[in-house]
Design a protein around this motif. Structure first.
Motif, PDB file in Angstrom:
ATOM      1  N   GLN A 100       0.944  -1.229  -0.078  1.00  0.00           N
ATOM      2  CA  GLN A 100       0.131   0.309  -0.130  1.00  0.00           C
ATOM      3  C   GLN A 100       1.046   1.262  -0.101  1.00  0.00           C
ATOM      4  O   GLN A 100       0.263   2.067  -0.403  1.00  0.00           O
ATOM      5  N   SER A 101       2.099   1.293   1.018  1.00  0.00           N
ATOM      6  CA  SER A 101       2.559   2.428   0.945  1.00  0.00           C
ATOM      7  C   SER A 101       3.532   2.897  -0.761  1.00  0.00           C
ATOM      8  O   SER A 101       3.340   4.004  -1.365  1.00  0.00           O
TER       9      SER A 101
ATOM     10  N   ARG B 253       1.925   1.746  -3.150  1.00  0.00           N
ATOM     11  CA  ARG B 253       1.362   2.731  -4.287  1.00  0.00           C
ATOM     12  C   ARG B 253       0.541   4.023  -4.269  1.00  0.00           C
ATOM     13  O   ARG B 253       0.865   4.150  -5.018  1.00  0.00           O
ATOM     14  N   ARG B 254       0.709   3.746  -3.041  1.00  0.00           N
ATOM     15  CA  ARG B 254       0.425   5.858  -2.152  1.00  0.00           C
ATOM     16  C   ARG B 254       0.998   6.782  -2.540  1.00  0.00           C
ATOM     17  O   ARG B 254       1.218   7.476  -3.132  1.00  0.00           O
ATOM     18  N   GLN B 255       2.769   5.989  -2.471  1.00  0.00           N
ATOM     19  CA  GLN B 255       3.906   7.174  -3.296  1.00  0.00           C
ATOM     20  C   GLN B 255       3.661   7.194  -4.561  1.00  0.00           C
ATOM     21  O   GLN B 255       4.332   8.382  -5.273  1.00  0.00           O
TER      22      GLN B 255
ATOM     23  N   THR C   5       1.418   6.448  -6.772  1.00  0.00           N
ATOM     24  CA  THR C   5       0.197   7.649  -6.827  1.00  0.00           C
ATOM     25  C   THR C   5       0.007   9.405  -7.076  1.00  0.00           C
ATOM     26  O   THR C   5       0.442   9.872  -7.297  1.00  0.00           O
ATOM     27  N   ARG C   6       0.844   8.962  -5.474  1.00  0.00           N
ATOM     28  CA  ARG C   6       1.121  10.573  -5.585  1.00  0.00           C
ATOM     29  C   ARG C   6       2.387  11.493  -6.421  1.00  0.00           C
ATOM     30  O   ARG C   6       2.228  12.291  -6.897  1.00  0.00           O
TER      31      ARG C   6
END
Length: 168
Positions: free
Chosen positions: A152-153, A155-157, A159-160
């Protein structure tokens, strides 16, 4: 991912290869999300139990590159291929003109090539042959229990970075 985009641009091969060693592909690893680390630092500044203490901080889970690599490839909608050990330092050393053309082609934020990655660190991370698991019991017992799933980390980074037009 940048490594694989350049190989796609140069060779037309869309498959995403892990550029590290077999040991790096298979060893159990852990990492620390930057935002999680920031929260831990702020907690430590305000928490009496943290005064004059040293803590390990990690996401709270473990991963193997052979599992995370599929997730990274899926983020970019690229098929994967067998790992192929190589030095990203040498592979990426002369790719600044290609990066500049990709920035223009995809309308990315004009980030200087020297700032997009520390290739020596990438090589180290992808070729680390020892399992690196550290206990976070001490910080949890002191009161900091935040955690994040490593997949998740990432993917989040990513995406950002995509939202900021740093990557496509």
């Amino acid at each position: 991912m940048w490594h694989n985009v350049t190989r796609t641009s140069l060779a037309g091969d869309r498959r995403r290869r892990f550029p590290g060693t077999k040991e790096g592909w298979n060893t159990l690893q852990e990492t620390t999300d930057a935002e999680l680390f920031g929260r831990a630092a702020l907690w430590a500044l305000a928490e009496d139990k943290a005064r004059n203490e040293i803590f390990n901080v990690s996401n709270g889970d473990v991963y193997r590159w052979r599992q995370l690599w599929n997730e990274l490839a899926a983020f970019y909608d690229l098929p994967i291929a067998e790992p192929l050990a190589m030095s990203t330092v040498s592979e990426m050393s002369e790719k600044a003109p290609l990066w500049d053309s990709m920035v223009a082609r995809y309308g990315l934020h004009a980030t200087p090539y020297e700032q997009i990655a520390n290739w020596a660190f990438v090589d180290w991370m992808l070729n680390f042959g020892e399992e690196t698991i550290q206990s976070t019991i001490k910080i949890r017992q002191a009161g900091f229990a935040d955690c994040i799933d490593t997949h998740q980390s990432f993917r989040r980074q990513l995406t950002r970075l995509r939202e900021l037009r740093i990557v496509a």
